[in-house]
Scaffold this motif. Structure first.
Motif, PDB file in Angstrom:
ATOM      1  N   VAL A 143      -3.508   9.377   7.077  1.00 12.85           N
ATOM      2  CA  VAL A 143      -4.419  10.466   7.459  1.00 12.85           C
ATOM      3  C   VAL A 143      -5.420   9.894   8.461  1.00 12.85           C
ATOM      4  O   VAL A 143      -6.019   8.844   8.217  1.00 12.85           O
ATOM      5  CB  VAL A 143      -5.150  11.056   6.232  1.00 12.85           C
ATOM      6  N   GLU A 144      -5.562  10.591   9.579  1.00 14.29           N
ATOM      7  CA  GLU A 144      -6.499  10.160  10.624  1.00 14.29           C
ATOM      8  C   GLU A 144      -7.816  10.916  10.472  1.00 14.29           C
ATOM      9  O   GLU A 144      -7.808  12.131  10.309  1.00 14.29           O
ATOM     10  CB  GLU A 144      -5.894  10.456  11.995  1.00 14.29           C
TER      11      GLU A 144
ATOM     12  N   CYS B 104       0.835  -1.211   0.000  1.00 21.08           N
ATOM     13  CA  CYS B 104       0.000   0.000   0.000  1.00 21.08           C
ATOM     14  C   CYS B 104       0.866   1.257   0.000  1.00 21.08           C
ATOM     15  O   CYS B 104       2.000   1.259   0.482  1.00 21.08           O
ATOM     16  CB  CYS B 104      -0.918   0.021   1.213  1.00 21.08           C
ATOM     17  N   ASP B 105       0.274   2.330  -0.528  1.00 20.97           N
ATOM     18  CA  ASP B 105       0.989   3.610  -0.606  1.00 20.97           C
ATOM     19  C   ASP B 105       0.605   4.551   0.533  1.00 20.97           C
ATOM     20  O   ASP B 105       1.182   5.643   0.652  1.00 20.97           O
ATOM     21  CB  ASP B 105       0.671   4.289  -1.945  1.00 20.97           C
ATOM     22  N   GLY B 106      -0.381   4.148   1.312  1.00 16.70           N
ATOM     23  CA  GLY B 106      -0.787   5.013   2.415  1.00 16.70           C
ATOM     24  C   GLY B 106      -1.956   4.398   3.157  1.00 16.70           C
ATOM     25  O   GLY B 106      -2.530   3.391   2.734  1.00 16.70           O
ATOM     26  N   ILE B 107      -2.303   5.019   4.282  1.00 16.60           N
ATOM     27  CA  ILE B 107      -3.372   4.513   5.146  1.00 16.60           C
ATOM     28  C   ILE B 107      -4.330   5.646   5.497  1.00 16.60           C
ATOM     29  O   ILE B 107      -3.903   6.721   5.932  1.00 16.60           O
ATOM     30  CB  ILE B 107      -2.792   3.906   6.449  1.00 16.60           C
ATOM     31  N   LEU B 108      -5.623   5.375   5.281  1.00 13.71           N
ATOM     32  CA  LEU B 108      -6.680   6.265   5.757  1.00 13.71           C
ATOM     33  C   LEU B 108      -7.293   5.569   6.949  1.00 13.71           C
ATOM     34  O   LEU B 108      -7.790   4.442   6.814  1.00 13.71           O
ATOM     35  CB  LEU B 108      -7.718   6.471   4.652  1.00 13.71           C
TER      36      LEU B 108
ATOM     37  N   HIS C 189      -1.325  14.049  -1.290  1.00 13.43           N
ATOM     38  CA  HIS C 189      -0.010  13.981  -0.634  1.00 13.43           C
ATOM     39  C   HIS C 189       0.896  12.970  -1.327  1.00 13.43           C
ATOM     40  O   HIS C 189       2.053  13.255  -1.645  1.00 13.43           O
ATOM     41  CB  HIS C 189      -0.174  13.612   0.832  1.00 13.43           C
ATOM     42  N   VAL C 190       0.354  11.786  -1.591  1.00 16.09           N
ATOM     43  CA  VAL C 190       1.173  10.719  -2.189  1.00 16.09           C
ATOM     44  C   VAL C 190       1.534  11.086  -3.631  1.00 16.09           C
ATOM     45  O   VAL C 190       2.662  10.869  -4.069  1.00 16.09           O
ATOM     46  CB  VAL C 190       0.447   9.356  -2.106  1.00 16.09           C
TER      47      VAL C 190
ATOM     48  N   ILE D 104      -0.035  12.358   8.799  1.00 14.15           N
ATOM     49  CA  ILE D 104       0.215  13.618   8.080  1.00 14.15           C
ATOM     50  C   ILE D 104      -0.697  14.683   8.657  1.00 14.15           C
ATOM     51  O   ILE D 104      -0.326  15.850   8.805  1.00 14.15           O
ATOM     52  CB  ILE D 104      -0.152  13.492   6.580  1.00 14.15           C
ATOM     53  N   GLY D 105      -1.931  14.286   8.971  1.00 14.66           N
ATOM     54  CA  GLY D 105      -2.886  15.229   9.532  1.00 14.66           C
ATOM     55  C   GLY D 105      -4.139  14.513   9.985  1.00 14.66           C
ATOM     56  O   GLY D 105      -4.284  13.301   9.790  1.00 14.66           O
TER      57      GLY D 105
END
Ligand code: DQA
Length: 145
Positions: A96-97, A67-71, A141-142, A120-121
């Motif tokens: 991101v939270e 994965c490239d990121g997590i939400l 962002h990504v 990140i935020g």
């Protein structure tokens, strides 16, 4: 681009759980809205909900492979889980939270997030839109990294 969407404890009850606080939409409704937005961005999503801290940590660790990121909405673990924070730090994926409710206008024990400092935020208070805004922020962002 591929993102993990992580939902913490009790979010499986959305729709019936305190609708005055969390809204009438179910977790499926939220996931479908996210799918639509992601399709427009040309990215794919993996959804995971658990009431167990360890399973959430395993999912975060697993995301580092593909994965490239997590939400994420860590739900109540936001306020308690050093272990989830450590997992996020370990995998070092952009995260991101999000929260449906405005945690800062609620009970004082919800004001502190242990996980937001390694994200990140944080976006909170907009119901389902918190997730949609969060996905947009993560994607941008990504893309620009
Ligand atoms: C929540 C806020 C948390 O304080 C709470 O424990 C939740 C949901 C939200 O989305 O507003 O379960 O993360």
């Amino acid at each position: 681009m591929k993102f993990l969407v992580l939902h913490g404890p009790n979010l499986n009850l959305l729709g019936t759980r305190e609708p005055g606080v969390y809204g009438a939409q179910t977790l499926d409704d939220i996931n479908q809205s996210l799918e639509k937005l992601a399709a427009g961005f040309g990215c794919s999503l993996i959804f995971f909900q658990s009431n167990s801290e360890g399973e959430l940590i395993n999912a975060i660790q697993g995301a580092s492979a593909d994965c490239d990121g997590i939400l994420m909405n860590p739900a109540a673990y936001t306020h308690t889980s050093i272990a989830i924070r450590d997992a996020l730090t370990a995998v070092a994926l952009p995260c991101v939270e999000v929260h449906l409710s405005n945690i800062h206008s609620r009970e004082s024990f919800r004001h502190k997030s242990l996980t937001a400092p390694v994200a990140i935020g944080q976006i909170c208070g907009f119901g389902r839109d918190s997730y949609l805004l969060g996905l947009r922020a993560l994607f941008n962002h990504v893309k620009s990294a």
